[in-house]
Design a protein around this motif. Structure first.
Motif, short mmCIF file in Angstrom:
data_model
loop_
_atom_site.label_atom_id
_atom_site.label_comp_id
_atom_site.label_asym_id
_atom_site.label_seq_id
_atom_site.Cartn_x
_atom_site.Cartn_y
_atom_site.Cartn_z
N ASN A 291 0.83 -1.21 0.00
CA ASN A 291 0.00 0.00 0.00
C ASN A 291 0.86 1.26 0.00
O ASN A 291 0.57 2.23 -0.71
CB ASN A 291 -0.94 0.01 1.21
N ALA A 292 1.93 1.24 0.81
CA ALA A 292 2.83 2.39 0.87
C ALA A 292 3.54 2.59 -0.47
O ALA A 292 3.74 3.73 -0.92
CB ALA A 292 3.85 2.20 1.99
N LEU A 293 3.88 1.49 -1.13
CA LEU A 293 4.54 1.57 -2.43
C LEU A 293 3.63 2.20 -3.48
O LEU A 293 4.04 3.09 -4.24
CB LEU A 293 4.97 0.17 -2.89
N VAL A 294 2.36 1.76 -3.50
CA VAL A 294 1.40 2.30 -4.48
C VAL A 294 1.17 3.78 -4.22
O VAL A 294 1.16 4.60 -5.16
CB VAL A 294 0.06 1.53 -4.42
N ASP A 295 0.99 4.15 -2.94
CA ASP A 295 0.75 5.57 -2.60
C ASP A 295 1.94 6.43 -3.00
O ASP A 295 1.79 7.54 -3.54
CB ASP A 295 0.49 5.72 -1.10
N ALA A 296 3.15 5.94 -2.73
CA ALA A 296 4.36 6.70 -3.08
C ALA A 296 4.47 6.87 -4.59
O ALA A 296 4.78 7.97 -5.09
CB ALA A 296 5.60 6.00 -2.53
N GLU A 297 4.21 5.80 -5.33
CA GLU A 297 4.25 5.87 -6.79
C GLU A 297 3.24 6.88 -7.32
O GLU A 297 3.51 7.65 -8.25
CB GLU A 297 3.99 4.49 -7.39
N LEU A 298 2.06 6.89 -6.68
CA LEU A 298 1.00 7.81 -7.12
C LEU A 298 1.42 9.26 -6.91
O LEU A 298 1.23 10.11 -7.80
CB LEU A 298 -0.30 7.51 -6.35
N TYR A 299 1.98 9.56 -5.74
CA TYR A 299 2.42 10.94 -5.49
C TYR A 299 3.56 11.35 -6.43
O TYR A 299 3.63 12.51 -6.86
CB TYR A 299 2.84 11.11 -4.02
#
Length: 594
Positions: A291-299
């Motif tokens: 989840n943290a990886l997806v959020d970071a990629e999104l930002y």
């Protein structure tokens, strides 16, 4: 029966006692001290232990200058409670009120001397001095008590007094001493010290606090000092410097990345995209949480979109979206990614149909009403982009109805108003905006107020609001990211409605679009026209600030930039841009920022 009578009597007496106390306080607050004194005399006589009754009665005598009664009251109290050294302060202060300082001082000294027998009385004695505005003596009491018993901690009171005396450095040191003794005081210090900190890095208090913290870091390395430094930099919007502190903390502690995530989001929301990218790149390197990886990629993608300057960079962003969706899949864990991709396809690539297809599929897999609401709002945005206003309104209204009073519902209500405005239904738009002006979200409330003023100012007196309709069409084109067409439409508004209240709005809107298309010279001209049009208009300080930014960052004219910021500083003291204008002016003037 007899017991019942006794109980009723006790309850009635307690009720009367409470009533007398409230009435006495009411008289005291109104300044009717003689009436209050009579009631407090009764209350004090019945309960001599109650310090509040005693103190109020004493104040009543002193405020009516009946110092003899005050003196008698104090002597009786001292006889009854000989182990209360703070009463010496009250007696001394009674003499001081009569300008008999020579008689007052020995009693103050006697109170301080009592600390040697029992330092634990430091709070009572220090507070008695402070309550009587004897701040220097209060300081002596607190400091002496801590010296005699190092386990005592009166630093918060010491700091408060230094603050009242404008001894800011001593105040900050007292707060930092609290953390030195016990880190549990961190949030307390942050709260109280924060009252003296601004978002201006050149504010003297900010500079002083930073220097004191840096000394602490060098002398006694402690996580709290880095956290406070990071917090200070965030107050000043120096997110890059805050990130340096957070990285240092994370490398030492190797705890979760929540603080760094929060910093990255804050930097992104404040358009510091460089720091946002650095933050989320660091997160990618230091987490394995999906989840943290997806959020970071999104930002990182969102920051990339915000800073993209050509089609090649936008193409890279599009490819990255596809790569990530192929990697993580189209599922409920990547809903935010799918929403962002749909927005990108619509507003950056002009591919709304593909976006609609993605969002409709996303609706089938949402895991909550809030997730569903987020998808529906974005779907409605795309429908507005394609001119399907009624379908968009249906989706916005569904979110507004299902998620009442939530942030999403307020966003949906604003978008209902905005879409109604695009559609030409101004009365319905105003009714929605009127509710939103008191929104719990400051951003939504500000946007609602701005749109409400635009519509109401340009609707008044016009049975057929042609100017507003023409402006709304141009505004819609700007919403659709059709900037060249929007600029042309606004030119038509300016030509056809010269002298109309819409003129300054059209000039300002067009100027922002000129900036987006990098026509900086023309944007400059528009802002100058706004200033010339109405020197006290509501958009004038906006125009000065925009000009300052333009000269500073795009036209490379530092002197003119300083002139624009100075205009705001000296001529618009209530402007929302005042703090930022002052900060930018000081930077351009060459003030030291570190």
């Amino acid at each position: 029966m007899r017991i019942k009578i006794i109980v009723v009597f006790i309850l009635f007496s307690a009720f009367c006692y409470s009533q007398n106390s409230q009435l006495a306080y009411s008289y005291f607050r109104k300044g009717e001290y003689k009436k209050a004194a009579k009631l407090y005399e009764q209350l004090h006589q019945k309960n001599k232990i109650r310090r509040d009754y005693f103190k109020k009665l004493l104040s009543c005598y002193q405020l009516t200058e009946d110092f003899e009664k005050a003196s008698n009251l104090l002597k009786i109290q001292m006889e009854g409670f000989p182990r209360q050294p703070h009463l010496n302060i009250e007696l001394g202060y009674n003499y001081q009120l009569q300008n008999q300082i020579d008689k007052a001082t020995p009693y103050y000294d006697k109170a301080l001397l009592a600390l040697e027998d029992n330092p634990n009385n430091g709070y009572l004695i220090g507070t008695a001095f402070k309550d009587n505005h004897l701040l220097d003596y209060a300081l002596k009491a607190y400091l002496k008590a801590m010296e005699l018993n190092p386990k005592l901690n009166f630093d918060v009171y010491v700091a408060s007094i230094y603050g009242e005396q404008a001894e800011i450095e001593k105040m900050f040191n007292a707060y930092l001493n609290m953390i030195e003794k016990n880190e549990k005081y961190f949030s307390t210090v942050q709260r109280y010290a924060g009252r003296f900190i601004s978002d201006d890095s050149q504010d003297s208090n900010n500079i002083l606090f930073r220097k004191l913290l840096l000394k602490k870091v060098q002398k006694t390395p402690k996580d709290s000092w880095n956290i406070l430094l990071s917090w200070l930099y965030m107050q000043q919007k120096d997110y890059g410097k805050a990130l340096m502190q957070e990285k240092a903390l994370h490398k030492r502690r190797l705890e979760d990345l929540n603080r760094i995530v929060d910093l990255g989001v804050l930097a992104f929301n404040n358009k510091d995209y460089e720091t946002s990218k650095n933050t989320f790149s660091y997160i990618l390197e230091n987490t394995t949480d999906p989840n943290a990886l997806v959020d970071a990629e999104l930002y990182l993608l969102e920051s990339g979109i915000a800073t993209a300057e050509n089609e090649k960079e936008l193409l890279e962003v599009g490819n990255k979206f596809n790569e990530l969706l192929n990697k993580y899949g189209n599922n409920k864990a990547t809903i935010d990614l799918q929403i962002a991709y749909a927005d990108f396809l619509t507003f950056k690539k002009n591919q709304p149909q593909q976006a609609i297809a993605i969002l409709k599929e996303a609706l089938k897999i949402t895991s909550s009403q809030f997730q569903n609401g987020s998808v529906k709002i974005k779907l409605a945005d795309v429908l507005v982009y394609t001119g399907k206003f009624n379908q968009a309104l249906i989706n916005y209204t569904q979110v507004q109805t299902k998620l009442k009073n939530s942030r999403l519902a307020q966003t949906a209500r604003f978008k209902v108003a905005q879409t109604s405005y695009f559609k030409g239904d101004y009365k319905w738009a105003l009714s929605q905006l009127k509710v939103l002006k008191s929104s719990t979200s400051q951003l939504i409330a500000n946007d609602a107020l701005e749109l409400h003023l635009l519509i109401s100012d340009n609707l008044a007196g016009d049975s057929i609001p042609k100017a507003l309709k023409a402006y709304a069409r141009a505004d819609l084109l700007a919403f659709q990211n059709r900037n060249s067409e929007a600029i042309d439409s606004l030119t038509a508004v300016l030509e056809n409605f010269k002298g109309h209240p819409i003129e300054d709005e059209a000039l300002f809107k067009q100027a922002t679009l000129f900036e987006k298309t990098k026509a900086y010279d023309v944007a400059e001209n528009n802002y100058q026209k706004i200033i010339a049009l109405q020197s006290d208009g509501i958009l004038v300080d906006n125009a000065y600030f925009k000009l300052g930014q333009l000269y500073d960052t795009k036209l490379q004219d530092i002197e003119k930039a300083k002139e624009m910021y100075q205009k705001i500083i000296f001529e618009f003291p209530s402007s929302i841009f005042l703090v930022e204008a002052r900060k930018r002016f000081r930077k351009l003037r060459g003030d030291t920022l570190n």
